[in-house]
Design a protein around this motif. Structure first.
Motif, mmCIF file in Angstrom:
data_model
loop_
_atom_site.group_PDB
_atom_site.id
_atom_site.type_symbol
_atom_site.label_atom_id
_atom_site.label_comp_id
_atom_site.label_asym_id
_atom_site.label_seq_id
_atom_site.Cartn_x
_atom_site.Cartn_y
_atom_site.Cartn_z
ATOM 1 N N ASN A 1 39.124 56.303 39.843
ATOM 2 C CA ASN A 1 39.222 54.789 40.262
ATOM 3 C C ASN A 1 39.093 54.352 41.107
ATOM 4 O O ASN A 1 38.811 52.873 41.277
ATOM 5 C CB ASN A 1 41.229 55.127 40.165
ATOM 6 N N ALA A 2 39.101 55.121 41.940
ATOM 7 C CA ALA A 2 37.548 54.679 43.168
ATOM 8 C C ALA A 2 36.361 53.402 42.661
ATOM 9 O O ALA A 2 36.024 52.510 43.332
ATOM 10 C CB ALA A 2 37.686 54.946 44.661
ATOM 11 N N SER A 3 36.134 54.684 41.677
ATOM 12 C CA SER A 3 34.836 54.278 41.494
ATOM 13 C C SER A 3 34.498 53.517 40.259
ATOM 14 O O SER A 3 33.540 52.154 40.053
ATOM 15 C CB SER A 3 34.161 55.116 41.141
ATOM 16 N N SER A 4 35.565 52.775 39.869
ATOM 17 C CA SER A 4 35.578 52.242 38.374
ATOM 18 C C SER A 4 36.076 50.919 38.683
ATOM 19 O O SER A 4 35.741 50.060 38.634
ATOM 20 C CB SER A 4 36.741 52.321 37.459
ATOM 21 N N ALA A 5 37.128 51.053 40.650
ATOM 22 C CA ALA A 5 37.420 50.212 40.583
ATOM 23 C C ALA A 5 36.143 48.842 41.606
ATOM 24 O O ALA A 5 35.536 48.283 41.431
ATOM 25 C CB ALA A 5 37.802 49.999 41.978
ATOM 26 N N VAL A 6 34.856 50.047 42.036
ATOM 27 C CA VAL A 6 33.673 49.437 42.663
ATOM 28 C C VAL A 6 33.606 48.499 41.797
ATOM 29 O O VAL A 6 32.553 47.678 42.154
ATOM 30 C CB VAL A 6 33.185 51.099 43.623
ATOM 31 N N ALA B 1 32.656 41.671 38.429
ATOM 32 C CA ALA B 1 32.705 40.617 38.987
ATOM 33 C C ALA B 1 31.799 39.736 40.143
ATOM 34 O O ALA B 1 31.957 39.271 39.868
ATOM 35 C CB ALA B 1 34.442 40.895 39.747
ATOM 36 N N ILE B 2 31.318 40.429 40.734
ATOM 37 C CA ILE B 2 30.593 39.594 42.154
ATOM 38 C C ILE B 2 29.434 38.947 40.735
ATOM 39 O O ILE B 2 28.901 37.854 41.337
ATOM 40 C CB ILE B 2 29.929 40.957 43.022
ATOM 41 N N SER B 3 28.561 40.156 40.162
ATOM 42 C CA SER B 3 27.217 39.709 39.237
ATOM 43 C C SER B 3 27.163 38.324 39.198
ATOM 44 O O SER B 3 26.854 37.208 38.165
ATOM 45 C CB SER B 3 26.908 40.337 38.725
ATOM 46 N N TRP B 4 29.004 38.402 38.038
ATOM 47 C CA TRP B 4 29.307 37.552 36.849
ATOM 48 C C TRP B 4 29.301 36.159 38.120
ATOM 49 O O TRP B 4 29.616 35.495 37.433
ATOM 50 C CB TRP B 4 30.168 37.761 36.245
ATOM 51 N N SER B 5 30.530 36.319 39.249
ATOM 52 C CA SER B 5 30.131 35.133 40.093
ATOM 53 C C SER B 5 29.447 34.583 40.713
ATOM 54 O O SER B 5 29.339 33.182 40.453
ATOM 55 C CB SER B 5 31.329 35.063 40.625
ATOM 56 N N GLU B 6 27.841 35.667 40.634
ATOM 57 C CA GLU B 6 26.947 34.840 40.901
ATOM 58 C C GLU B 6 26.318 34.232 39.479
ATOM 59 O O GLU B 6 25.137 33.172 40.161
ATOM 60 C CB GLU B 6 26.390 35.429 41.958
ATOM 61 N N LYS B 7 26.239 34.295 39.027
ATOM 62 C CA LYS B 7 26.004 34.288 37.572
ATOM 63 C C LYS B 7 26.122 32.765 37.257
ATOM 64 O O LYS B 7 25.717 31.833 36.141
ATOM 65 C CB LYS B 7 25.412 35.329 36.737
ATOM 66 N N TYR B 8 27.404 33.059 37.207
ATOM 67 C CA TYR B 8 28.058 31.371 36.159
ATOM 68 C C TYR B 8 29.413 30.728 37.903
ATOM 69 O O TYR B 8 30.423 30.671 37.849
ATOM 70 C CB TYR B 8 29.494 32.202 35.184
ATOM 71 N N PRO B 9 28.533 30.466 39.112
ATOM 72 C CA PRO B 9 29.310 29.190 39.912
ATOM 73 C C PRO B 9 29.554 27.977 39.119
ATOM 74 O O PRO B 9 28.695 27.470 38.732
ATOM 75 C CB PRO B 9 28.024 29.206 40.800
ATOM 76 N N VAL B 10 30.699 27.823 39.677
ATOM 77 C CA VAL B 10 31.002 26.358 39.196
ATOM 78 C C VAL B 10 31.682 26.072 39.923
ATOM 79 O O VAL B 10 32.594 26.597 40.881
ATOM 80 C CB VAL B 10 32.131 26.886 38.036
ATOM 81 N N ASP B 11 31.300 24.640 40.462
ATOM 82 C CA ASP B 11 31.808 24.406 41.267
ATOM 83 C C ASP B 11 32.652 22.871 40.785
ATOM 84 O O ASP B 11 32.325 21.919 40.326
ATOM 85 C CB ASP B 11 30.682 23.080 42.209
#
Length: 193
Positions: A72-77, A83-93
């Motif tokens: 669970n910890a490894s899957s959560a990480v 999610a971080i890589s997605w948010s960096e790829k698709y930043p929406v202002d």
């Protein structure tokens, strides 16, 4: 003829019935005790076997819980990293989007809710004084370059109590699909300024 006279005392025949009863009672008691002892030993062995199974099951449960916690910890990480890589790829202002949406909002129209579904989809809930304003706002939304598609999902009537009178209000739900290329162009223009 001579009569035989035996002056010796006669041997009394022994009565073995009491002895047989006592012996059979002793045999029954010994057999019963042996059966009870063997059953007790068998139950003790079963109890010890069950205790061993229980301790083994507890150990296995602990190992499985540790593995589950680690997975669970490894899957959560890994989910967080995705999610971080997605948010960096698709930043929406949202500032340019909100600026465009509020510019065309009628004077007595209010944002009631805004749901961001994915990188380019929004659900917008706005309160109007009349249903006609909801239709006008829809036509203004369709004119915006920043929006690719616009749909009016629902219009609901909500009544408000306002100092002795009931005032109807309308909640309109819009589904908006953002044109990301136009949004990036607007963001670049804002960055150059």
């Amino acid at each position: 003829m001579l009569a035989e006279i035996n002056l010796l005392p006669q041997k009394q025949k022994r009565d073995y019935t009491n002895l047989l009863i006592a012996a059979s009672l002793i045999v029954i008691i010994i057999t019963t005790v042996m059966i009870i002892v063997s059953l007790g030993n068998q139950k003790n062995k079963e109890i010890s076997a069950l205790e061993q199974e229980y301790t083994l099951a507890q150990k296995q449960t602990e190992v499985l819980q540790q593995q589950a916690n680690q997975s669970n910890a490894s899957s959560a990480v890994s989910e967080l990293e995705k999610a971080i890589s997605w948010s960096e790829k698709y930043p929406v202002d949202f500032v340019p989007i909100l600026n465009e949406l509020t510019k065309i909002l009628p004077e007595k129209g209010y944002f009631y809710g805004l749901d961001y579904e994915n990188s380019s989809s929004l659900n917008l809930l706005i309160q109007f004084e009349s249903s006609r304003e909801a239709a006008f706002y829809l036509s203004r939304l369709k004119e915006l370059e920043i929006l690719e598609t616009v749909k009016l999902s629902t219009v609901e009537t909500v009544t408000l109590q306002n100092e002795d009178e009931t005032v109807p209000r309308y909640l309109a739900t819009y589904q908006l699909l953002i044109d990301r290329t136009v949004l990036k162009a607007i963001q670049e223009e804002d960055n150059e300024k």
